[in-house]
Design an enzyme around this catalytic site. Structure first.
Site, PDB file in Angstrom:
ATOM      1  N   THR A 169      -3.759  -3.644  -7.835  1.00 54.11           N
ATOM      2  CA  THR A 169      -4.148  -2.245  -7.898  1.00 54.11           C
ATOM      3  C   THR A 169      -2.940  -1.383  -8.236  1.00 54.11           C
ATOM      4  O   THR A 169      -1.862  -1.561  -7.658  1.00 54.11           O
ATOM      5  CB  THR A 169      -4.747  -1.799  -6.554  1.00 54.11           C
ATOM      6  OG1 THR A 169      -5.891  -2.604  -6.264  1.00 54.11           O
ATOM      7  CG2 THR A 169      -5.160  -0.337  -6.584  1.00 54.11           C
ATOM      8  N   GLU A 255      -3.806  -2.238   6.429  1.00 54.16           N
ATOM      9  CA  GLU A 255      -4.524  -2.359   5.161  1.00 54.16           C
ATOM     10  C   GLU A 255      -6.007  -2.640   5.397  1.00 54.16           C
ATOM     11  O   GLU A 255      -6.881  -2.069   4.731  1.00 54.16           O
ATOM     12  CB  GLU A 255      -3.907  -3.464   4.305  1.00 54.16           C
ATOM     13  CG  GLU A 255      -4.554  -3.602   2.941  1.00 54.16           C
ATOM     14  CD  GLU A 255      -3.887  -4.647   2.054  1.00 54.16           C
ATOM     15  OE1 GLU A 255      -4.386  -4.867   0.935  1.00 54.16           O
ATOM     16  OE2 GLU A 255      -2.885  -5.248   2.483  1.00 54.16           O
ATOM     17  N   THR A 378     -10.697 -11.756   2.477  1.00 53.99           N
ATOM     18  CA  THR A 378     -12.154 -11.815   2.376  1.00 53.99           C
ATOM     19  C   THR A 378     -12.795 -11.756   3.763  1.00 53.99           C
ATOM     20  O   THR A 378     -12.158 -12.027   4.787  1.00 53.99           O
ATOM     21  CB  THR A 378     -12.606 -13.118   1.690  1.00 53.99           C
ATOM     22  OG1 THR A 378     -12.255 -14.233   2.535  1.00 53.99           O
ATOM     23  CG2 THR A 378     -11.964 -13.277   0.329  1.00 53.99           C
TER      24      THR A 378
END
Length: 392
Positions: A169, A255, A378
């Site tokens: 990103t 995060e 995940t």
């Protein structure tokens, strides 16, 4: 007049809010209404946020606010970062790069950088002069951090960096990467060979090989990076050599908390959007909000959103108090992102055929939301962490 369920928090409802937070939220919302919302659809089409908008955000004091005043910030608490993440998300998920820069990358420098490194890099984080990215994921290693293959072998006063990173990103526009690599590929256990380097974009051998074409979050530039014998000065080592894995574990809590925060802001926005739509849209001579099926589906969403908000705000307070809440944050990241994905599907269905049209915000939400279940670890990894921490 259309009546909507009021879910927007006030200064008295958020446990970490004071008057300064409330005033900051109002100022940021006004700024985004003027400087972002009118242009966001074009940014989505362009696949990029203009660099001059980054500078506007910085100039107006909305970037990396927590940075100490000596480095150009305001020295405020994490509550301001929460407001920033939520308000940017309400405009669109494609603005996620601002939180990544401010509250994912920046804290690594704050905690582990030398004074010289802070003066060189952190001082430009709040102004928008410098855009940053965190470079961890690789083509063959995402959630499995210990298995990264990128190496940085020390040679005199430089590290020779080789390898690749993906799904980065801000990767296309970034001026600097905070990068995880193997400085000792033969370390046992393997995670003790991981270090973190500060890598300048203009270093020879550092290349953005591809701007990735994503299903959603299209205005957020995402890149593949390649390193070919890039010479990184040893003074760009962040913290101590071999401590990189420990640093990553230390910062992942924030995060993942931010991922839950933005996913919930998206869910709240989808609910508000859909509540307005079903009260205006008519079928069989009456608003579709009058059908029991519509009411029940929206009641279920509103209940889940309220429960999530209560849980998440409590975690934010504990995070501000620097408590170890890894298990609870993993729960929030997994459950809220899954809930947001379900909400996007239900709300699109309630929009009928119009929900599939680009002109309706819910269509963008539908394609933006699924990735929240993937990045920052995940949801399967979150469940593994929870299972371990509850004794399974």
């Amino acid at each position: 007049m259309v009546k909507t369920l009021e879910l927007k928090s006030t200064v008295n409802e958020r446990p970490f809010f004071n008057e300064e937070h409330y005033q900051y939220q109002k100022a940021l919302r006004k700024f985004l209404e003027k400087e972002a919302e009118p242009y966001f659809e074009q940014w989505e089409k362009d696949g990029m946020i203009p660099r001059d908008f980054w500078k506007k955000v910085g100039e107006n004091g909305f970037l990396a606010q927590w940075v100490e005043e000596e480095y150009g910030g305001m020295g405020v608490d994490f509550g301001f970062s929460v407001i920033m993440a939520e308000e940017f998300e309400k405009v669109g998920s494609g603005l996620i790069g601002f939180s990544t820069h401010s509250d994912v990358v920046g804290p690594y420098l704050d905690s582990f950088a030398t004074e010289k490194q802070k003066e060189k890099y952190l001082s430009k984080f709040s102004s928008g002069e410098m855009i940053s990215a965190i470079a961890i994921s690789e083509p063959g290693a995402g959630s499995d951090l210990a298995n990264i293959k990128t190496t940085a072998i020390k040679e005199d006063d430089h590290y020779i960096l080789n390898g690749s990173k993906t799904f980065i990103t801000n990767g296309v526009q970034a001026d600097v990467y905070v990068l995880a690599c193997k400085t000792n590929p033969h370390a046992e256990p393997v995670h003790k060979g991981i270090s973190i380097l500060i890598v300048d974009r203009d270093t020879p051998g550092v290349e953005v090989t591809r701007k990735l074409d994503k299903v959603g979050m299209r205005s957020s530039d995402t890149a593949e990076l390649y390193f070919d014998n890039a010479r990184i000065p040893v003074e760009n080592l962040l913290g101590e050599e071999g401590k990189g894995f420990t640093y990553l574990m230390d910062k992942l809590q924030q995060e993942r908390l931010l991922t839950a925060i933005t996913a919930l802001a998206a869910a709240e926005d989808m609910l508000q959007t859909t509540l307005s739509y079903v009260q205006e849209r008519k079928a069989f001579g009456r608003p579709i909000s009058k059908f029991q099926n519509t009411q029940f589906q929206l009641v279920e969403i509103a209940t889940k959103v309220k429960i999530a908000r209560t849980f998440l705000d409590d975690l934010i307070v504990k995070h501000i108090e620097e408590k170890n809440i890894v298990t609870e944050v993993s729960m929030a990241k997994y459950w809220i992102t899954e809930m947001a994905r379900e909400v996007s599907n239900t709300c699109m269905q309630l929009h009928g055929g119009y929900g599939y049209m680009e002109e309706y915000k819910i269509a963008r939400r539908f394609r933006d939301i699924p990735v929240y279940s993937i990045f920052a670890g995940t949801n399967e990894i979150m469940k593994n962490i929870i299972a371990k921490n509850i004794g399974l």
